[in-house]
Design a protein around this motif. Structure first.
Motif, short mmCIF file in Angstrom:
data_model
loop_
_atom_site.label_atom_id
_atom_site.label_comp_id
_atom_site.label_asym_id
_atom_site.label_seq_id
_atom_site.Cartn_x
_atom_site.Cartn_y
_atom_site.Cartn_z
N GLU A 133 -2.28 16.76 13.60
CA GLU A 133 -2.46 16.71 15.00
C GLU A 133 -1.20 16.10 15.52
O GLU A 133 -0.71 16.26 16.87
N LYS A 139 -4.50 23.27 19.62
CA LYS A 139 -5.93 22.86 19.43
C LYS A 139 -6.85 24.14 19.89
O LYS A 139 -6.61 24.53 20.83
N THR A 195 -6.85 23.11 14.39
CA THR A 195 -5.57 22.14 14.92
C THR A 195 -4.53 22.69 14.06
O THR A 195 -4.30 22.55 12.76
#
Length: 314
Positions: free
Chosen positions: A69, A206, A226
């Protein structure tokens, strides 16, 4: 709501709430207005798998690679397709298709987040950290030597690791969330990203499913994908000759040098690009099919493919 529900007895996940942006201004593409033409159907074949087709005659797809992320994710508070705001750069139309990699059916009404740095390598919400968290926006001569593996701008430093960081300002340019249509498509208007030391040019993404769209935005559900989206070297080199990218003198990490890119082409997030190679400044169309597992959860805990990269590299 997608057609895929969590299995009985599966642990209840924390709910997430997305607030609708107020007063957001949708801007035109300007010189890239011609990009209103839909992206090529090539994106439907971007991540072929080895299974048998199960939906509308399409082939099955390989799961799109999960990646980290990064430290600069902000739980989406801008429900919009045009994320450009006042940022200068080459117009980019990003068209993604989200499908269930097992059944090949489109994932409808999913919430898709994107976020990326501007032409100078700066993330909104973290402007005081400069280019990718590695200091002030670049000026003067580019640095020499190898990018650091730790410290500012490296995978282990402020620009590339150390876990999620809380926003330091209220700017939200080049960030947004939109819903997939009944065919699984979602389109964003933005600008071609720039770069910062230690990372190649990329866009974060995402995909959230099993939530509910309300007047307040998107509520509940879980994150089933992600990842990051990448650009081939030819396109990046062409942008480097166009302002404001030409003013970014930060040493650039190539796609092959990047520690996050899985190196597996479209399956790993490498975008299918369409543009005039003589006049890239007019605009770029980017497309990709994301093969996801809607019943699974893939959030910031996934380990990136690079052995030396921090799990929170940006």
């Amino acid at each position: 709501m997608t057609d895929h529900q969590e299995a009985p007895g599966k642990k209840q996940l924390d709910r997430r709430t997305v607030l609708v942006a107020t007063g957001a201004t949708v801007t035109a593409l300007g010189a890239g207005g011609a990009l209103a033409v839909s992206a090529s159907a090539q994106d439907n074949r971007a991540t072929p798998g080895t299974g048998q087709g199960a939906g509308d005659g399409e082939p099955c797809y390989a799961l799109t690679s999960e990646t980290t992320e990064g430290p600069y994710y902000i739980d989406a508070d801008k429900i919009r397709r045009d994320v450009t705001e006042d940022q200068e750069g080459i117009p980019l139309r990003l068209r993604l298709k989200v499908i269930d990699a097992e059944s090949c059916r489109p994932v409808r009404n999913a919430a898709v987040d994107i976020w990326h740095c501007n032409a100078a390598g700066v993330y909104s919400g973290y402007e005081d950290q400069g280019s990718g968290g590695g200091g002030p926006a670049p000026t003067g001569e580019p640095p020499t030597g190898e990018p650091p593996t730790d410290g500012p701008g490296g995978p282990g430093g402020p620009g590339g690791g150390g876990g999620h960081q809380e926003p330091t300002d209220d700017e939200r340019y080049l960030r947004g969330t939109w819903r997939t249509d009944r065919h699984g498509y979602v389109t964003f208007e933005t600008v071609f990203p720039g770069w910062y030391r230690g990372r190649c040019v990329h866009i974060h993404v995402k995909v959230h499913v099993d939530g509910e769209w309300t007047d307040a935005g998107y509520e509940g559900g879980h994150t089933c994908h992600t990842g990051q989206l990448f650009f081939d070297e030819r396109s990046v080199l062409l942008t480097a000759d166009v302002q404001p990218y030409a003013a970014n003198t930060t040493e650039r990490t190539t796609l092959d040098e990047d520690t996050i890119y899985p190196g597996n082409g479209h399956e790993g997030g490498l975008l299918v690009l369409d543009y005039d190679h003589r006049h890239i400044a007019r605009g770029v169309r980017a497309a990709l099919t994301l093969g996801v597992a809607p019943d699974e959860t893939h959030d910031s805990t996934d380990t990136p493919p690079g052995a030396t990269a921090s799990p929170s590299a940006s």
